[in-house]
Design an enzyme around this catalytic site. Structure first.
Site, short mmCIF file in Angstrom:
data_model
loop_
_atom_site.label_atom_id
_atom_site.label_comp_id
_atom_site.label_asym_id
_atom_site.label_seq_id
_atom_site.Cartn_x
_atom_site.Cartn_y
_atom_site.Cartn_z
N HIS A 173 37.64 37.55 34.08
CA HIS A 173 37.75 39.04 33.77
C HIS A 173 38.67 39.23 32.16
CE1 HIS A 173 37.66 43.32 35.15
NE2 HIS A 173 38.83 43.43 34.71
N LEU A 229 42.19 49.00 33.57
CA LEU A 229 43.63 49.11 34.02
C LEU A 229 44.62 48.29 33.43
CD1 LEU A 229 45.37 50.13 36.50
CD2 LEU A 229 44.78 47.97 37.64
N ASP A 270 44.52 28.94 28.37
CA ASP A 270 44.83 30.40 28.52
C ASP A 270 45.64 30.74 29.94
OD1 ASP A 270 44.70 33.19 28.97
OD2 ASP A 270 42.47 33.18 28.18
N ASP A 315 38.07 37.08 29.86
CA ASP A 315 37.25 36.58 28.81
C ASP A 315 36.26 37.45 28.34
OD1 ASP A 315 38.29 33.91 29.13
OD2 ASP A 315 36.82 33.21 30.54
N SER A 358 35.86 46.84 33.05
CA SER A 358 36.78 46.72 34.10
C SER A 358 36.73 48.53 34.45
CB SER A 358 38.05 46.44 33.88
OG SER A 358 39.03 46.15 35.17
N HIS A 359 38.12 49.10 34.86
CA HIS A 359 38.16 50.36 35.02
C HIS A 359 37.30 51.52 34.10
CE1 HIS A 359 40.84 53.63 37.21
NE2 HIS A 359 39.69 53.95 37.52
N ASP A 416 34.93 37.61 38.72
CA ASP A 416 35.61 36.98 37.57
C ASP A 416 37.08 36.93 37.62
OD1 ASP A 416 36.40 39.52 37.63
OD2 ASP A 416 35.48 40.17 35.82
CA CA Z 1 40.18 33.92 28.47
#
Ligand code: CA
Length: 316
Positions: free
Chosen positions: A282, A45, A241, A284, A112-113, A260
């Site tokens: 998510h 996404l 980050d 990473d 992910s998606h 995550d």
């Molecule tokens: Ca990261």
């Protein structure tokens, strides 16, 4: 003799290299990720292929796989849309890749998606797919999507207004910067696909590789296609980050379940579960932002390299 031997050795080495002989160690390194079939990467996404000609979604991952001999194709589907719409877009690109390369099949890797998206293609065109790999995949929904649907239920004015706004701002910007402004955007449909209810409905139509237990493996091979998955279960992994803070907040929506930041670890499970407890969030999982990941974990790039080697060794 003492002075002659090194000279003979160096002459022999020069002759070897002049004749084009290859050092066995470097040969192994250069073919480590040389899969039989091309690797096709599919974003999640609000994802993209390359933004503004320079920012890759899969940060330094295609390059590392290519250095080891893999043929890698980075696809772009709608930044926000249903799994089915994204899946049809991906199917067209897979056919194009096969026409260009002459490959008989592809190894699909979705983040992910992108996980459900690649499963769609494996479901409707199994003859084109050698393997399906889901990374941080939303295979049984996301608690974050469920929480958003509680605020703006499907069909409600809130849902329509907010989803329309996202379609015309964030999703439009991503697609414009990645050179694909024409792709249809439908954040409301994306939200439905990523919800638990939407995912379970999708799984009824495309059950391949989905675990039948709460948090176990799924079938490793279905229809001749191998299924794999991995992901992380941390939110804050690198204080530099800027994405980690946001993922720490969304991670609170999971009521203590390992996640995550956007997907519960158990929702990621598909086929052969390699690991869903990497110290990764998510972002990473795609080596973002810009390689800022945990220094106490295997590099995400290396995890992709190891997986390509796994595919290679499986003859895929
Ligand atoms: Ca990261």
């Amino acid at each position: 003799m003492k002075t002659l031997l090194p000279r003979i050795a160096s002459v022999a080495l020069a002759a070897c290299c002049a004749l084009g002989a290859v050092d066995p160690a470097s040969a192994q390194a250069s073919t480590y990720t040389q899969t039989r079939y091309p690797v096709v990467l599919v974003h999640g996404l609000f994802g993209w292929d390359t933004l503004a000609g320079s920012v890759d979604y899969w940060y330094k991952i295609p390059q590392a796989l290519r250095a080891g001999g893999a043929k890698v194709h980075v696809t772009q589907v709608s930044a926000a849309n249903s799994t089915e719409v994204r899946g049809e877009q991906l199917l067209a690109q897979v056919k194009e890749i096969m026409a260009i390369t002459g490959a008989k099949k592809v190894n699909l890797i979705g983040h992910s998606h992108g996980g459900p998206t690649v499963r769609y293609v494996a479901g409707v065109a199994p003859e084109l797919v050698a393997s399906v790999t889901s990374v941080g995949g939303v295979n049984r929904g996301s608690d974050v999507a469920d929480a958003l649907l509680k605020i703006g239920p499907d069909g409600s004015p809130v849902n329509a207004v907010l989803a329309g706004a996202v379609d015309n701002t964030l999703a439009a910007l991503i697609q414009t910067l990645s050179g694909n402004p024409e792709l249809p955007r439908n954040s409301s449909a994306a939200l439905n696909s990523l919800s638990t209810a939407g995912s379970l409905k999708f799984n009824q139509r495309f059950p391949a590789g989905v675990p039948t237990t709460a948090c176990g493996d799924g079938q490793h091979v279905v229809n001749g296609i191998r299924y794999y998955s991995w992901g992380g279960n941390k939110q804050i992994t690198n204080l530099l980050d800027v994405g980690d803070g946001a993922l720490a907040l969304t991670g609170l929506l999971f009521n203590g379940k390992p996640n995550d930041g956007l997907v519960a670890a158990c929702s990621m499970n598909l086929g052969k579960v390699i690991r869903t407890d990497y110290k990764m969030n998510h972002l990473d999982e795609i080596n973002q932002f810009f390689g800022l990941v945990s220094i106490f974990e295997t590099s995400p790039v290396e995890v992709y390299r190891q997986h390509a080697n796994r595919l290679k060794n499986a003859g895929l």
